[in-house]
Design an enzyme around this catalytic site. Structure first.
Site, short mmCIF file in Angstrom:
data_model
loop_
_atom_site.label_atom_id
_atom_site.label_comp_id
_atom_site.label_asym_id
_atom_site.label_seq_id
_atom_site.Cartn_x
_atom_site.Cartn_y
_atom_site.Cartn_z
N TYR A 70 0.87 -1.32 0.05
CA TYR A 70 0.04 -0.22 0.02
C TYR A 70 0.80 1.18 0.09
CZ TYR A 70 -4.44 -2.09 -0.14
OH TYR A 70 -5.51 -2.96 -0.49
N GLN A 104 -15.46 4.51 -6.21
CA GLN A 104 -14.88 3.41 -5.52
C GLN A 104 -13.37 3.34 -5.46
OE1 GLN A 104 -17.08 -0.36 -7.59
NE2 GLN A 104 -17.34 1.61 -8.91
N HIS A 122 -14.82 3.01 -1.03
CA HIS A 122 -13.80 1.69 -0.56
C HIS A 122 -12.56 2.42 0.31
CE1 HIS A 122 -15.50 -0.85 -3.93
NE2 HIS A 122 -16.34 -0.90 -2.91
N CYS A 130 -5.95 2.25 12.46
CA CYS A 130 -5.24 1.38 13.48
C CYS A 130 -5.82 0.16 13.26
CB CYS A 130 -5.33 1.67 14.88
SG CYS A 130 -4.93 0.32 15.96
N CYS A 133 -7.65 -0.62 16.90
CA CYS A 133 -8.67 0.36 17.48
C CYS A 133 -9.54 1.25 16.58
CB CYS A 133 -8.29 1.28 18.83
SG CYS A 133 -7.17 2.69 18.03
N ASN A 224 -17.46 3.62 -20.81
CA ASN A 224 -16.31 2.61 -20.29
C ASN A 224 -15.91 2.02 -21.81
OD1 ASN A 224 -15.21 -0.02 -19.51
ND2 ASN A 224 -16.46 0.31 -17.75
N ALA A 242 -12.12 6.84 -20.91
CA ALA A 242 -12.66 7.99 -20.28
C ALA A 242 -12.42 9.50 -20.36
CB ALA A 242 -12.32 7.73 -18.61
P1 NAD Z 1 -12.57 -2.83 -12.22
O1 NAD Z 1 -10.83 -3.17 -12.27
O2 NAD Z 1 -13.36 -3.95 -11.80
O3 NAD Z 1 -12.90 -2.15 -13.71
C1 NAD Z 1 -12.50 -1.29 -14.23
C2 NAD Z 1 -13.29 -0.95 -15.52
O4 NAD Z 1 -12.70 0.13 -16.10
C3 NAD Z 1 -13.22 -2.08 -16.60
O5 NAD Z 1 -14.82 -1.83 -16.74
C4 NAD Z 1 -13.01 -1.39 -17.56
O6 NAD Z 1 -13.09 -1.87 -18.94
C5 NAD Z 1 -12.96 -0.05 -17.52
N1 NAD Z 1 -11.74 0.70 -18.14
C6 NAD Z 1 -10.35 0.61 -18.28
N2 NAD Z 1 -9.62 1.30 -18.87
C7 NAD Z 1 -10.42 2.66 -19.03
C8 NAD Z 1 -10.51 3.80 -19.61
N3 NAD Z 1 -9.23 4.21 -20.10
N4 NAD Z 1 -11.46 4.51 -19.81
C9 NAD Z 1 -12.89 3.85 -19.37
N5 NAD Z 1 -12.96 2.89 -18.87
C10 NAD Z 1 -11.71 2.14 -18.85
O7 NAD Z 1 -12.60 -1.60 -11.19
P2 NAD Z 1 -13.71 -1.17 -10.23
O8 NAD Z 1 -15.26 -1.31 -10.94
O9 NAD Z 1 -13.52 0.28 -9.72
O10 NAD Z 1 -13.88 -2.10 -9.00
C11 NAD Z 1 -12.64 -2.87 -8.52
C12 NAD Z 1 -11.97 -2.13 -7.08
O11 NAD Z 1 -10.69 -1.79 -7.63
C13 NAD Z 1 -12.68 -0.96 -6.62
O12 NAD Z 1 -12.88 -1.52 -5.30
C14 NAD Z 1 -11.35 -0.02 -6.71
O13 NAD Z 1 -11.33 0.44 -5.17
C15 NAD Z 1 -10.09 -0.56 -6.76
N6 NAD Z 1 -9.28 0.13 -7.44
C16 NAD Z 1 -9.00 1.41 -7.43
C17 NAD Z 1 -7.79 1.81 -8.02
C18 NAD Z 1 -7.80 3.55 -7.90
O14 NAD Z 1 -8.01 4.14 -6.76
N7 NAD Z 1 -7.31 4.16 -9.07
C19 NAD Z 1 -6.90 1.37 -8.84
C20 NAD Z 1 -7.22 -0.21 -8.89
C21 NAD Z 1 -8.20 -0.86 -8.07
#
Ligand code: NAD
Length: 254
Positions: A70, A104, A122, A130, A133, A224, A242
């Site tokens: 992390y 998320q 999330h 912690c 606690c 997406n 995006a």
């Molecule tokens: P996911 O990995 O399940 O899905 C990612 C989605 O993004 C997919 O549907 C994919 O097709 C799409 N995608 C990929 N590149 C893209 C782009 N350039 N433009 C648009 N869409 C694009 O992610 P999720 O649905 O967020 O869920 C999974 C978990 O992963 C979450 O709980 C999240 O906390 C965690 N996560 C977060 C981060 C971050 O904070 N940046 C990074 C990795 C994972």
């Protein structure tokens, strides 16, 4: 990749909307250089499955490995910059249109893009807490160095109870923060348009959000690189990266 879809309908829905919710996932931060969990990790962490490091059990078994992971992710997120998709969202807010964000993501790119607040379902890399606690620990990233060799780094101890500090992330099998979830549901039930960006709709209960919005009569617009629509009548699916699709939407809105 090109941009497909009916931006005129999407822009018209937004023009008439008073309450808009953006629901974002890992895909919105990909073009800032933060990979999704489905993307294979590279470098030192290349042989690890990120999802295997995402549990309380993994932290109990090897706290230094999970803390090191992390810490690496926190450095990675800090060096990333908000992209055009993050930046487009505050531009869409106006006097008539209230825009809220439910994410998320555990990075802080929405905030750094100028959005006043984002509900982090999330958790956040910026709020370690912690393990014993549950108190949030004020530990700015400047206090840390990345491990020069190897991956493991012992987590710091809590000032109050001497428990181990863990990342402030909601791990698999943990509950979402109840206040944030409740507020998110309130926003989703009362919005006219929900815009979902870069989320696969796999991780529940967050994944239920577009369906709840549909059931409450909102227009749901998905952005997406692949089709993630649910088959509802009020849905629009716009396929593209995006940054490209949100910029195209801003242009359409003038
Ligand atoms: P996911 O990995 O399940 O899905 C990612 C989605 O993004 C997919 O549907 C994919 O097709 C799409 N995608 C990929 N590149 C893209 C782009 N350039 N433009 C648009 N869409 C694009 O992610 P999720 O649905 O967020 O869920 C999974 C978990 O992963 C979450 O709980 C999240 O906390 C965690 N996560 C977060 C981060 C971050 O904070 N940046 C990074 C990795 C994972």
């Amino acid at each position: 990749m090109g941009v497909l879809g009916d931006f005129e309908t999407a822009a018209n829905a937004l023009r008439g909307a008073r309450r808009v919710v953006f629901f974002t996932g890992a895909g919105i931060s990909v073009e800032s250089g933060i990979p999704t969990y489905r993307d294979k990790l590279i470098g030192l962490w290349g042989t690890y499955d990120p999802q295997g490091l995402e549990t309380a059990k993994a932290f109990r078994d090897n706290p230094a490995l999970v803390w090191g992971f992390y810490l690496w992710r926190r450095f990675q997120a800090k060096s990333a910059k908000p992209n055009a998709a993050h930046l487009a969202i505050p531009k869409l807010a106006s006097d008539v249109r209230k825009v809220s964000i439910i994410t998320q993501n555990i990075d802080d790119l929405h905030e750094r893009a100028g959005s006043i607040s984002a509900l982090h379902l999330h958790g956040s890399l910026e709020r370690p807490k912690c393990f014993a606690c549950n108190r949030v620990a004020r530990l700015p990233l400047e206090q840390f160095n990345l491990p020069a060799s190897g991956l493991e780094k012992n987590p710091p101890r809590c000032d109050h109870c001497n428990g181990r500090i863990r990342p402030g992330i909601v791990w698999f099998k943990e509950d979402l923060p109840p206040g944030i979830w409740k507020e998110s549901i309130r926003l989703v039930r009362s919005c006219d348009v929900l815009v979902s960006v870069g989320t696969s709709g796999i991780v529940t209960p967050a994944a239920d959000i577009p369906e709840i919005a549909c059931a409450c009569g909102a227009v749901v617009i998905h952005f997406n690189i692949e089709d993630v629509s649910l088959g509802g009548e009020n849905e629009l699916m716009l396929i593209g990266k995006a940054t490209e699709v949100l910029e195209a939407l801003l242009n359409e809105l003038g």
